[in-house]
Design a protein around this motif. Structure first.
Motif, mmCIF file in Angstrom:
data_model
loop_
_atom_site.group_PDB
_atom_site.id
_atom_site.type_symbol
_atom_site.label_atom_id
_atom_site.label_comp_id
_atom_site.label_asym_id
_atom_site.label_seq_id
_atom_site.Cartn_x
_atom_site.Cartn_y
_atom_site.Cartn_z
ATOM 1 N N THR A 1 0.832 -1.203 0.000
ATOM 2 C CA THR A 1 0.000 0.000 0.000
ATOM 3 C C THR A 1 0.867 1.253 0.000
ATOM 4 O O THR A 1 0.526 2.260 -0.626
ATOM 5 N N SER A 2 1.996 1.188 0.684
ATOM 6 C CA SER A 2 2.910 2.331 0.724
ATOM 7 C C SER A 2 3.441 2.654 -0.672
ATOM 8 O O SER A 2 3.615 3.818 -1.024
ATOM 9 N N PHE A 3 3.708 1.610 -1.461
ATOM 10 C CA PHE A 3 4.199 1.830 -2.816
ATOM 11 C C PHE A 3 3.135 2.515 -3.670
ATOM 12 O O PHE A 3 3.426 3.428 -4.432
ATOM 13 N N LEU A 4 1.898 2.039 -3.553
ATOM 14 C CA LEU A 4 0.809 2.651 -4.309
ATOM 15 C C LEU A 4 0.693 4.136 -3.973
ATOM 16 O O LEU A 4 0.563 4.978 -4.864
ATOM 17 N N MET A 5 0.768 4.463 -2.699
ATOM 18 C CA MET A 5 0.595 5.848 -2.280
ATOM 19 C C MET A 5 1.793 6.727 -2.636
ATOM 20 O O MET A 5 1.679 7.954 -2.647
ATOM 21 N N GLN B 1 0.505 4.732 11.851
ATOM 22 C CA GLN B 1 0.322 5.807 10.876
ATOM 23 C C GLN B 1 1.673 6.423 10.506
ATOM 24 O O GLN B 1 1.957 6.665 9.334
ATOM 25 N N LYS B 2 2.506 6.670 11.500
ATOM 26 C CA LYS B 2 3.828 7.254 11.256
ATOM 27 C C LYS B 2 4.703 6.305 10.452
ATOM 28 O O LYS B 2 5.456 6.729 9.563
ATOM 29 N N HIS B 3 4.598 5.018 10.745
ATOM 30 C CA HIS B 3 5.360 4.001 10.025
ATOM 31 C C HIS B 3 5.033 4.047 8.532
ATOM 32 O O HIS B 3 5.934 4.006 7.687
ATOM 33 N N VAL B 4 3.748 4.146 8.209
ATOM 34 C CA VAL B 4 3.334 4.182 6.804
ATOM 35 C C VAL B 4 3.807 5.478 6.140
ATOM 36 O O VAL B 4 4.323 5.456 5.015
ATOM 37 N N GLU B 5 3.637 6.590 6.811
ATOM 38 C CA GLU B 5 4.064 7.870 6.237
ATOM 39 C C GLU B 5 5.558 7.866 5.928
ATOM 40 O O GLU B 5 5.992 8.341 4.864
ATOM 41 N N GLU C 1 -2.813 10.461 4.052
ATOM 42 C CA GLU C 1 -3.763 11.383 4.678
ATOM 43 C C GLU C 1 -5.218 10.991 4.439
ATOM 44 O O GLU C 1 -6.127 11.496 5.101
ATOM 45 N N ASP C 2 -5.449 10.076 3.469
ATOM 46 C CA ASP C 2 -6.826 9.662 3.164
ATOM 47 C C ASP C 2 -7.334 8.569 4.103
ATOM 48 O O ASP C 2 -8.538 8.332 4.196
ATOM 49 N N PHE C 3 -6.407 7.883 4.763
ATOM 50 C CA PHE C 3 -6.784 6.737 5.587
ATOM 51 C C PHE C 3 -6.111 6.812 6.950
ATOM 52 O O PHE C 3 -5.105 7.488 7.130
ATOM 53 N N LEU C 4 -6.692 6.095 7.895
ATOM 54 C CA LEU C 4 -6.099 5.912 9.211
ATOM 55 C C LEU C 4 -5.617 4.465 9.298
ATOM 56 O O LEU C 4 -6.425 3.532 9.284
ATOM 57 N N PHE C 5 -4.311 4.273 9.341
ATOM 58 C CA PHE C 5 -3.718 2.938 9.444
ATOM 59 C C PHE C 5 -3.690 2.575 10.935
ATOM 60 O O PHE C 5 -2.701 2.756 11.613
ATOM 61 N N PHE C 6 -4.816 2.081 11.410
ATOM 62 C CA PHE C 6 -4.997 1.983 12.852
ATOM 63 C C PHE C 6 -4.460 0.697 13.459
ATOM 64 O O PHE C 6 -4.323 0.588 14.674
ATOM 65 N N ARG C 7 -4.091 -0.292 12.618
ATOM 66 C CA ARG C 7 -3.645 -1.556 13.212
ATOM 67 C C ARG C 7 -2.667 -2.297 12.305
ATOM 68 O O ARG C 7 -2.934 -2.549 11.137
ATOM 69 N N GLY C 8 -1.497 -2.629 12.833
ATOM 70 C CA GLY C 8 -0.568 -3.539 12.179
ATOM 71 C C GLY C 8 -0.656 -4.880 12.878
ATOM 72 O O GLY C 8 -0.581 -4.951 14.109
#
Length: 317
Positions: free
Chosen positions: A94-98, A295-299, A108-115
């Protein structure tokens, strides 16, 4: 003292909203799975659904929406209310797509609330393959790159990124064949349509355990205790250390109360023997990140993938 009618209306509305939030959830929850049925991501979502339903006392509906490295599933989610009743699977891909220049979505469009899971990539070949190490595969790529095709989940995604890193380290070039799921890449490898596959080991556990496939290398920092006989890329001379994650996200704007309810239920699920057994059987590691940390991890990850995409000609925001 009598309150004005307008204030009574506002007060009643506030109570109604508060009651609505307190009642969450009071109808079925949908989990949109962005990869093919039978994939590790699909397996994770189905186990979550199996355990989450009884915890929240509502049905959990699993819907596979495959395509565009998750873009198809995200598009559907963006058309639905941000009310906590639509969850979407998310992965390192998902990170690559974004990170793509023309991507319709950003963190910013989503909340990555759980790994929920973390797992390295690996390079798999058939048992009858002439390649018995990463160095032998690299040697073949140097000698006859047109004859050695490597496949895996998604174009410009996690596994291609690992393969790209390998090519950089080894000074080679090769063909990448994308598939809609790691399990589909495994089927293509078994059928001889590709000579090797960059996959998460869980994508091919039955084939690995039966001896039909052999892992040449794994991208973990040290040898994975789940696969102690498989050498890392690094110990074979290629400094490639990467792991993919899997988890859940919701549309931005989802009420904090709904997220708190979901996270509390998932806390209980991760403590369950059934979940721990599922994780062990599928050779997965726990992530243990808060929603804010996830969220920070994904950003951070999105930023780090842009150079790779620019090198592929996919651009980068």
């Amino acid at each position: 003292m009598r309150l004005p009618l307008r204030l009574l209306f506002v007060f009643a509305l506030a109570l109604a909203c508060r009651a609505g939030l307190a009642a969450y959830p009071d109808k079925p929850i949908r989990i949109i799975v962005t990869s093919a049925a039978g994939s590790p991501l699909d397996a994770m979502a189905r186990m979550v659904g199996k355990l989450l339903g009884p915890e929240l006392k509502v049905p959990i509906v699993i819907e596979n929406k495959v395509g565009g490295t998750g873009a198809v599933g995200m598009a559907q989610a963006m058309q639905l209310p941000a009310d906590g009743y639509t969850l979407v699977t998310a992965t390192g891909s998902t990170s690559f797509l974004m990170a793509e220049a023309k991507s319709a979505y950003s963190p910013e469009d989503f909340l990555f609330f759980r790994g929920l899971q973390a797992e390295p990539s690996s390079m798999a070949v058939r048992a009858d393959s002439p390649y018995r190490s990463m160095k032998e595969l690299v040697a073949a790529l140097k000698a006859t790159p047109e004859k050695v095709s490597v496949g895996g989940f998604a174009a410009a995604g996690f596994h291609q990124y690992v393969y790209y890193r390998l090519q950089q380290e080894a000074g080679v070039q090769g063909v990448w064949v994308p598939f809609n799921g790691g399990n589909q890449a495994v089927l293509a490898l078994m059928g001889g349509h590709v000579q090797a596959a960059g996959i998460t080991p869980s994508s091919a556990l039955p084939q690995i355990q039966r001896g039909e496939l052999r892992l040449l290398g794994i991208s973990s920092p040290q040898r994975d205790p789940n696969f102690p006989d498989v050498p890392t890329y690094k110990e074979q001379g290629f400094n490639v250390v990467e792991e993919i994650w899997r988890g859940l996200m919701v549309r931005k704007g989802t009420p904090p109360e709904a997220l708190a309810t979901l996270n509390a239920a998932l806390d209980r699920i991760e403590a369950m023997p059934e979940w721990k057994t599922f994780m062990a059987d599928n050779k997965q590691s726990f992530m243990r990140l808060s929603s804010a940390q996830m969220q920070k991890h994904v950003e951070t990850e999105v930023k780090s993938r842009r150079d790779f995409l620019q090198a592929l000609g996919s651009g980068g925001k």
